[in-house]
Motif scaffolding. Structure first.
Motif, PDB file in Angstrom:
ATOM      1  N   MET A 650       0.841  -1.199   0.000  1.00  0.00           N
ATOM      2  CA  MET A 650       0.000   0.000   0.000  1.00  0.00           C
ATOM      3  C   MET A 650       0.883   1.258   0.000  1.00  0.00           C
ATOM      4  O   MET A 650       0.625   2.219  -0.729  1.00  0.00           O
ATOM      5  CB  MET A 650      -0.894  -0.022   1.240  1.00  0.00           C
ATOM      6  N   ILE A 651       1.918   1.230   0.834  1.00  0.00           N
ATOM      7  CA  ILE A 651       2.824   2.389   0.899  1.00  0.00           C
ATOM      8  C   ILE A 651       3.535   2.581  -0.438  1.00  0.00           C
ATOM      9  O   ILE A 651       3.696   3.703  -0.939  1.00  0.00           O
ATOM     10  CB  ILE A 651       3.839   2.203   2.046  1.00  0.00           C
ATOM     11  N   ASN A 652       3.980   1.463  -1.065  1.00  0.00           N
ATOM     12  CA  ASN A 652       4.659   1.569  -2.372  1.00  0.00           C
ATOM     13  C   ASN A 652       3.745   2.118  -3.450  1.00  0.00           C
ATOM     14  O   ASN A 652       4.170   2.854  -4.342  1.00  0.00           O
ATOM     15  CB  ASN A 652       5.206   0.197  -2.779  1.00  0.00           C
ATOM     16  N   ASP A 653       2.450   1.729  -3.371  1.00  0.00           N
ATOM     17  CA  ASP A 653       1.481   2.286  -4.321  1.00  0.00           C
ATOM     18  C   ASP A 653       1.387   3.801  -4.170  1.00  0.00           C
ATOM     19  O   ASP A 653       1.327   4.550  -5.166  1.00  0.00           O
ATOM     20  CB  ASP A 653       0.100   1.661  -4.112  1.00  0.00           C
ATOM     21  N   LEU A 654       1.338   4.249  -2.919  1.00  0.00           N
ATOM     22  CA  LEU A 654       1.290   5.687  -2.682  1.00  0.00           C
ATOM     23  C   LEU A 654       2.535   6.379  -3.241  1.00  0.00           C
ATOM     24  O   LEU A 654       2.465   7.455  -3.837  1.00  0.00           O
ATOM     25  CB  LEU A 654       1.164   5.968  -1.177  1.00  0.00           C
ATOM     26  N   GLY A 786     -10.415  -4.488   1.025  1.00  0.00           N
ATOM     27  CA  GLY A 786      -9.209  -3.718   1.346  1.00  0.00           C
ATOM     28  C   GLY A 786      -8.669  -2.995   0.113  1.00  0.00           C
ATOM     29  O   GLY A 786      -9.245  -3.014  -0.959  1.00  0.00           O
ATOM     30  N   GLY A 787      -7.507  -2.314   0.305  1.00  0.00           N
ATOM     31  CA  GLY A 787      -6.858  -1.620  -0.816  1.00  0.00           C
ATOM     32  C   GLY A 787      -7.068  -0.123  -0.775  1.00  0.00           C
ATOM     33  O   GLY A 787      -7.952   0.375  -0.069  1.00  0.00           O
ATOM     34  N   THR A 788      -6.229   0.566  -1.524  1.00  0.00           N
ATOM     35  CA  THR A 788      -6.267   2.039  -1.558  1.00  0.00           C
ATOM     36  C   THR A 788      -7.046   2.578  -2.734  1.00  0.00           C
ATOM     37  O   THR A 788      -7.312   3.772  -2.805  1.00  0.00           O
ATOM     38  CB  THR A 788      -4.832   2.588  -1.645  1.00  0.00           C
ATOM     39  N   GLY A 789      -7.343   1.743  -3.707  1.00  0.00           N
ATOM     40  CA  GLY A 789      -7.986   2.234  -4.929  1.00  0.00           C
ATOM     41  C   GLY A 789      -6.993   2.830  -5.900  1.00  0.00           C
ATOM     42  O   GLY A 789      -7.371   3.573  -6.811  1.00  0.00           O
ATOM     43  N   LEU A 790      -5.689   2.508  -5.745  1.00  0.00           N
ATOM     44  CA  LEU A 790      -4.667   3.056  -6.627  1.00  0.00           C
ATOM     45  C   LEU A 790      -4.107   2.037  -7.602  1.00  0.00           C
ATOM     46  O   LEU A 790      -3.430   2.392  -8.555  1.00  0.00           O
ATOM     47  CB  LEU A 790      -3.497   3.629  -5.802  1.00  0.00           C
ATOM     48  N   GLY A 791      -4.351   0.740  -7.361  1.00  0.00           N
ATOM     49  CA  GLY A 791      -3.719  -0.308  -8.156  1.00  0.00           C
ATOM     50  C   GLY A 791      -3.978  -0.176  -9.649  1.00  0.00           C
ATOM     51  O   GLY A 791      -3.053  -0.127 -10.458  1.00  0.00           O
ATOM     52  N   LEU A 792      -5.273  -0.112 -10.049  1.00  0.00           N
ATOM     53  CA  LEU A 792      -5.611  -0.025 -11.469  1.00  0.00           C
ATOM     54  C   LEU A 792      -5.267   1.345 -12.045  1.00  0.00           C
ATOM     55  O   LEU A 792      -4.924   1.463 -13.232  1.00  0.00           O
ATOM     56  CB  LEU A 792      -7.094  -0.329 -11.679  1.00  0.00           C
TER      57      LEU A 792
END
Length: 965
Positions: A650-654, A786-792
Motif C-alpha cells: 500500500m505504501i509503495n502504491d502511494l 481492502g486496498g487504496t484504490g490506486l492499483g488499477l
C-alpha cells in the motif's frame, strides 16, 4: 705654259691656291691648257677630254654672266668667269672655283634622272598648254612626250569630266596653291584611263603629276554596282554577287555565292554553262534577268564597258528558297488564322473584310454559308450603329496592340461582352487591321462578384472585433500607417478624428505602457531583421481611466517589397478580459500546486510514519522466526508478516502514485527474458491463489522465450496488480493469464497480455470509474476487500508511459477480462544474471559494521538482525557522531539513517566520503521524491527502504563490500 698671259711672279701662288683655277682656249672645243693643283684634284684627274665640251659646258650660254655652275660627277662647282679683254687674248679665265654645298638635296643630274624615270606622269605647262612631259607618258597613255608638247590638255580629257576640270582650273590657277582632281584621260588607242592628278600653280607655270588609278577605279565601280544589285535583290532572298570576264571566260564569286553553291549540287556548273552558252553575247541588251526554277535561283546581270575598252558582266544570284518559304509561310499563316480556335479576322482600314475564320463568324452571328464582306454588316448587333469603326481605329505606326471591350447582342438576343484586341499591320503598300475576340461575359460577371466580395470584406474589416492595420517601414527608417480600420480607434482609445490623422508610429508608441515599450520595440526590430511574424502583448492607455491601462494583443506578418520597403499586415485586439481570466487562472494554478505540495508532503509523512513502526514489527518478526518457534507461533508470525507486506504494498502504491503525478517516474529499457519474468510473477502469486482457493493458470504461446528491452520492474508491477485483483475478487474460481506473441517484425515484438477471472464482475457504469485515483466501485469494498484504490490507476498510467492502453470487458456475476498490447524491442544483449555473492573471494563470515540510527526501537531491532548474522557493530545516534567515530575506527560497511538530529545522513555521508571510501548504505522510511533523488547525488553506495527486509539488507551489504574490494 710658255708665258701665255701668265705673269711668272704669280705662277707659284696660283698653282698652290686652295681655290680652283684653270684656263681654256677661246675656240671650240675650248681645250684646257692650264689648271692649278686644286682643279686637278677635284676635276682634272677624272676628265676624259680636257676641254669645256668634256665638262658638258656651252660657253656661249654664259657670255654675259660673270659666274657659272659647272657639273662634274655627282657634284656642282661654281666658278668666276673672265672673258678675253684684249684682242690679243685668246683664252677664258675660270677662277675662284669651289664646290657648291646643296645640304642633301639632289643635284641637277639626279633631278633630271628623277623626272625622266618616274613612274608617275610629270608635266609642266603654261596656261593649259604642255611644255614638258616625262617619259612615263608612254607606258601610261601610249604617247611619246614630243607628241604632246605644246598641245592643249583639254582634248585628252573625257567629255563628262571636262566641265568639272575647267571650273577647277579656273578657281585654282590664280591662287598659287596646290590642288587635286580626278579625270578619265584618253589613251593613244582611243580607250580611257582613270588618273588622279595633283597640280601646283605659279604665276607663269603649272606643274602637274598624274597617277594611274584605272584598276582601283574599275574595282570601285564594280563594287558599287554590285552593292546596288545586292541591295535590290536582298529584299526577298539571300543575295550573292558575281562577275564574268568574256575575254578570259572566267567567273568570280563572293562568299555568299559559294555558300549557295555548296547547298545545291551542280548549281554552279549549270549556271556557268547556261550563261556562257546563251547570254554572254547579248551585250547590247545591257541587262538580263532570268530564273533557274529547279534550283530556286534568280539571276540579274548587267554588262559594263570598261574604261580601257575591256567589258565585263556584273550580277547577283538570288537564293529564292527563302522567298518561296515566305510564300508558303504566308499560306500557312492564312490557314492558321482560318483554323484558329480563337475568333479572328483581318480587315482593311475601310472595314472591308480581307480574312475571317469560322470561329469569328460563329461569335458574331454570321451564317455559316453567307459571305462576310464588310464590318458594317454587324450594325444590327450594336446598340449604336457603326460602332465597328472603333475596332479598326488603330494608327498604322502604333506599337503593340490596342485592347478594349464592347457590347453586342447575339442573334439569340443574348448580350455579350467582348474583349477586342486590334493590331495594325503594314504589308508592302497595303494596310490591314488584325482583330481577335474573346468572350469575357463570364469574366465581367466574376469581376462584379469580386467587387461585391471586396465590399463585403471591407465591411467585415470594419465590423470584426479589434482593428486591422498596415504599417510601412521605408528605406529611410520611417515607420507610418498606410491603413487603419475603424476598430483601431476602440483598441487604442482614439476618436474618429484622431484616427484619421493617425499616421506616424510615434503616436501609437506614446500610448504604450513604459514597462512594455522595450518589449514592443525589440520584438518589432527582430521581426524586421528576420522577416518573421510579430506577436506581442502590451498595455496601452485607457481613455476611460486617466491612470489605467488596457491589455492589447498585436500580431503581424512582414513582407519585403521590391523597392526595399518592409510592410506589416496585422491586427490589434483588446485582451483585457483574457488577461483578467489568466490572472485568476494563475492564482488557481498556484492554489492547486500548493494543494498538490500539501498532498505530497502528507503522503511522504504518512509513508515515513507507517514505515517506522513497520520496520520494528518486520525486524522483530524476522528475529523471532530465526529462534525456531513452534508451529502455532510460526503461524502467528507468518500472519503478522503477511499484514506487514500488505501495508508495504500500500505504501509503495502511494509512492508510485506520487512519482507519476510529479512526472518523475521514468520507464527504463534493459534486456530481460520475457518468459522467465512472467513465470516468476506467477510463482510469487501461487500462495495467494491457494489461499483464495482459486485455480491460477498460465497460457504461453510459442516464441516468448526471448530477450526484449523494457522495464522489467514496472511490467512485473502491472502483472502483479492485475493478477492480485483477479484473485482478490474471485473465490473458488478460475484466473487465467494468457500471453501471446502476435507479431515479430523488424526487430520488434508485439505481445498480447490478458488476465481473465470468473469473479464478481464489474457493472458497465463502473468500468471507467475503477481506473480513477483512490476510487473503488463501492465504499463497502474497502471494508470487505481492502486496498487504496490506486492499483488499477497506477497500472493504467504505467501502460500509458509504455505507449499502450488497458482495456476491460466485464459482466456482473460472470467475471472480468483485462487485456493490453505492448510493442517491445528485441534485444541482442545477454540478460545480466545476478551472480551470487557466494562466488566472491571476499570473506563475509566476520564483518564489523557502523549503525547510525537515532530511533532506539529501530536500532534495537536492527541490532538483533546483525547479531543473528554473526556480525559485530557499533551504534551512534546522529551523523556528527558517525563522522567523529570514523576518525579512530575502521568498519567494513556503514548503515546510515537519513533523518537524524544534529547532522542528517546526507551531510554525514558527504563528510565521510571526503576522507575514506568505506561503503555507505542509506536506510530511510521517507518516500519524498526529493529525498530519493538526493540519496543518489550524495555518494551513497546503496539504498534499503524501511521497513527493512533483512535478507535484502544482507544481500546489499555483501554487494557494496564486493564492489569496493
Amino acid at each position: 705654259m710658255q708665258e701665255r698671259g701668265i705673269n711668272s711672279t704669280f705662277k707659284k701662288i696660283i698653282y698652290e691656291s686652295s681655290e680652283m683655277v684653270f684656263l681654256a682656249d677661246d675656240t671650240y672645243p675650248y681645250n684646257i691648257f692650264y689648271a692649278n693643283e686644286s682643279f686637278e684634284e677635284f676635276i682634272g684627274e677624272s676628265l676624259k677630254e680636257r676641254n669645256l665640251v668634256g665638262l658638258g659646258l656651252d660657253i656661249n650660254a654664259y657670255i654675259f654672266k660673270e659666274e657659272l655652275i659647272l657639273t662634274h660627277g655627282d657634284k656642282d662647282y661654281s666658278f668666276r668667269l673672265e672673258l678675253p679683254q684684249e684682242s690679243s687674248s685668246n683664252y677664258f679665265l675660270f677662277y675662284k672655283g669651289k664646290e657648291v654645298k646643296t645640304h642633301g638635296l639632289p643635284g641637277k643630274r639626279e633631278i633630271q634622272q628623277f623626272f625622266k624615270n618616274g613612274l608617275d606622269l610629270i608635266a609642266i605647262g603654261q596656261h593649259d598648254f604642255l611644255t614638258y612631259l616625262n617619259a612615263a607618258v608612254k607606258p601610261i597613255l601610249g604617247y611619246e612626250p614630243a607628241e604632246l608638247m605644246n598641245t592643249s590638255l583639254c582634248p585628252f580629257l573625257h567629255e563628262e569630266d571636262l566641265e568639272k576640270i575647267r571650273s577647277f582650273w579656273k578657281s585654282k590657277r590664280k591662287q598659287d596653291e596646290l590642288g587635286f582632281f580626278e579625270s578619265r584621260v584618253k589613251c593613244k588607242d582611243g580607250s580611257y584611263k582613270y588618273l588622279e592628278f595633283s597640280v601646283q600653280f605659279t604665276a607663269e607655270y603649272f606643274y602637274l603629276i598624274g597617277r594611274d588609278k584605272t584598276e582601283s577605279y574599275s574595282e570601285s565601280v564594280k563594287t558599287k554596282r554590285l552593292n546596288q544589285l545586292r541591295k535590290k535583290g536582298s529584299e526577298l532572298a539571300r543575295v550573292a554577287t558575281w562577275s564574268y570576264d568574256p575575254k578570259s571566260s572566267s567567273f568570280e564569286y563572293d562568299e555568299v555565292a559559294n555558300l549557295i553553291f555548296e547547298k545545291k549540287v551542280d548549281l554552279q556548273i549549270k549556271f556557268e554553262n547556261y550563261f556562257s552558252e546563251n547570254l554572254s553575247n547579248k551585250k547590247e541588251e545591257k541587262k538580263l534577268e532570268f530564273e533557274l526554277p529547279e534550283f530556286d535561283l534568280g539571276v540579274v546581270a548587267e554588262y559594263h564597258d570598261a574604261i580601257q575598252g575591256r567589258g565585263f558582266w556584273l550580277g547577283v544570284l538570288s537564293d529564292l528558297s527563302e522567298k518561296k518559304n515566305i510564300e508558303r509561310s504566308g499560306e500557312l499563316l492564312k490557314n492558321i488564322i482560318l483554323n484558329s480556335p480563337d475568333p479572328m479576322l483581318v480587315a482593311r482600314p475601310d472595314g472591308e473584310i480581307f480574312l475571317c475564320n469560322e470561329e469569328a463568324k460563329k461569335l458574331l452571328g454570321v451564317e455559316e454559308n453567307r459571305k462576310f464582306e464588310h464590318l458594317s454588316e454587324l450594325n444590327v448587333l450594336f446598340e449604336e450603329s457603326d460602332e465597328w469603326k472603333d475596332w479598326i481605329d488603330t494608327p498604322a505606326n502604333e506599337e503593340g496592340s490596342r485592347r478594349f471591350s464592347t457590347l453586342l447582342i447575339s442573334n439569340l438576343g443574348k448580350q455579350l461582352t467582348l474583349e477586342v484586341a486590334a493590331k495594325s499591320l503594314q504589308e508592302k503598300e497595303e494596310s490591314f487591321v488584325v482583330l481577335s475576340f474573346r468572350n469575357i461575359s463570364e469574366k465581367v460577371t466574376l469581376e462584379k462578384t469580386l467587387e461585391e466580395s471586396s465590399d463585403f470584406l471591407m465591411n467585415l474589416t470594419e465590423q470584426v472585433p479589434g482593428g486591422l492595420y498596415q504599417l510601412v517601414l521605408d528605406q529611410n527608417g520611417k515607420m507610418s500607417f498606410s491603413f487603419l480600420s475603424r476598430g483601431i480607434a476602440s483598441v487604442l482609445g482614439l476618436t474618429q478624428t484622431e484616427i484619421e490623422k493617425f499616421e506616424d508610429i510615434s503616436g501609437a508608441i506614446s500610448r504604450v505602457h513604459p514597462n512594455d515599450l522595450p518589449q514592443v520595440i525589440m520584438t518589432s526590430v527582430a521581426s524586421a531583421r528576420k522577416g518573421e511574424p510579430w506577436q506581442c502583448q502590451f498595455r496601452v492607455k485607457d481613455n476611460s481611466d486617466s491612470e489605467g491601462y488596457r491589455w492589447v494583443l498585436g500580431a503581424a506578418r512582414p513582407q519585403a517589397l521590391e523597392n526595399g520597403d518592409m510592410v506589416w499586415y496585422g491586427y490589434l485586439t483588446d485582451i483585457s478580459q483574457q488577461k483578467e481570466f489568466e490572472s485568476k487562472l494563475d492564482e488557481a494554478r498556484r492554489t492547486a500546486e500548493k494543494a498538490s505540495q500539501i498532498k505530497s508532503d502528507f503522503l511522504s509523512m504518512i509513508s515515513h510514519e507507517l514505515r517506522t513502526p513497520l520496520n520494528a514489527i518486520s525486524g522483530s518478526v524476522y528475529s523471532l522466526l530465526q529462534e525456531n518457534p513452534n508451529t502455532s507461533q510460526k503461524s502467528a508470525l507468518n500472519t503478522i508478516n503477511f499484514a506487514v507486506e500488505n501495508l508495504i504494498i500500500m505504501i509503495n502504491d502511494l509512492l508510485d502514485f506520487q512519482k507519476i503525478e510529479a512526472g518523475k517516474l521514468t520507464i527504463e529499457k534493459a534486456p530481460f527474458n520475457l518468459r522467465n519474468l512472467v513465470e516468476q510473477v506467477m510463482k510469487g502469486l501461487s500462495f495467494h491463489a491457494r489461499d483464495s482457493k482459486n485455480d491460477l493458470q498460465l497460457h504461453l504461446s510459442e516464441g516468448l522465450d526471448m530477450r526484449v528491452n523494457g522495464d522489467k520492474t514496472r511490467l512485473s508491477q502491472i502483472m502483479n496488480n492485475l493478477i492480485t485483483n483477479a484473485l482478490k475478487f474471485t473465490h473458488q474460481g478460475n484466473v487465467d493469464v494468457s500471453i501471446k506473441l502476435q507479431e515479430l517484425k523488424n526487430g520488434r515484438a508485439k505481445v498480447y497480455f490478458e488476465v481473465k477471472d470468473t469473479g464478481i464482475g464489474i457493472a458497465p457504469e463502473n468500468q471507467t470509474k475503477i481506473f480513477n485515483d483512490f476510487d473503488q466501485v463501492k465504499p463497502t469494498f474497502s471494508t470487505k476487500y481492502g486496498g487504496t484504490g490506486l492499483g488499477l490507476s497506477i497500472t493504467r498510467k504505467l501502460l500509458n508511459l509504455m505507449g499502450s492502453t488497458i482495456a476491460l470487458e466485464s459482466e456482473v456475476g460472470k467475471g472480468s477480462r483485462f487485456f493490453f498490447e505492448l510493442e517491445l524491442e528485441v534485444s541482442d544483449q545477454e540478460v545480466q544474471v545476478e551472480k551470487p555473492v557466494i562466488g566472491s573471494t571476499q570473506d563475509f563470515s566476520k564483518l564489523h559494521l557502523l549503525m547510525a540510527e537515532d530511533n532506539d526501537v529501530n536500532a534495537l531491532v536492527l541490532g538483533k538482525i546483525i547479531k543473528k548474522w554473526g556480525y559485530t557493530f557499533d551504534r551512534v545516534g546522529d551523523g556528527a557522531q558517525a563522522v567523529e567515530i570514523l576518525k579512530d575506527n575502521q568498519y567494513d560497511c556503514i548503515l546510515m539513517d537519513i533523518q537524524m538530529p544534529v547532522m542528517d545522513g546526507f551531510e554525514a555521508t558527504q563528510e565521510i566520503k571526503k576522507n575514506i571510501d568505506t561503503p555507505v548504505i542509506a536506510l530511510t522510511a521517507a518516500a519524498k521524491l526529493e529525498i530519493m533523488e538526493k540519496i543518489e547525488e550524495c555518494g551513497f553506495d546503496g539504498f534499503v527502504a524501511k521497513p527493512i527486509d533483512a535478507a535484502e539488507l544482507l544481500k546489499k551489504i555483501k554487494e557494496v563490500i564486493s564492489e569496493k574490494n
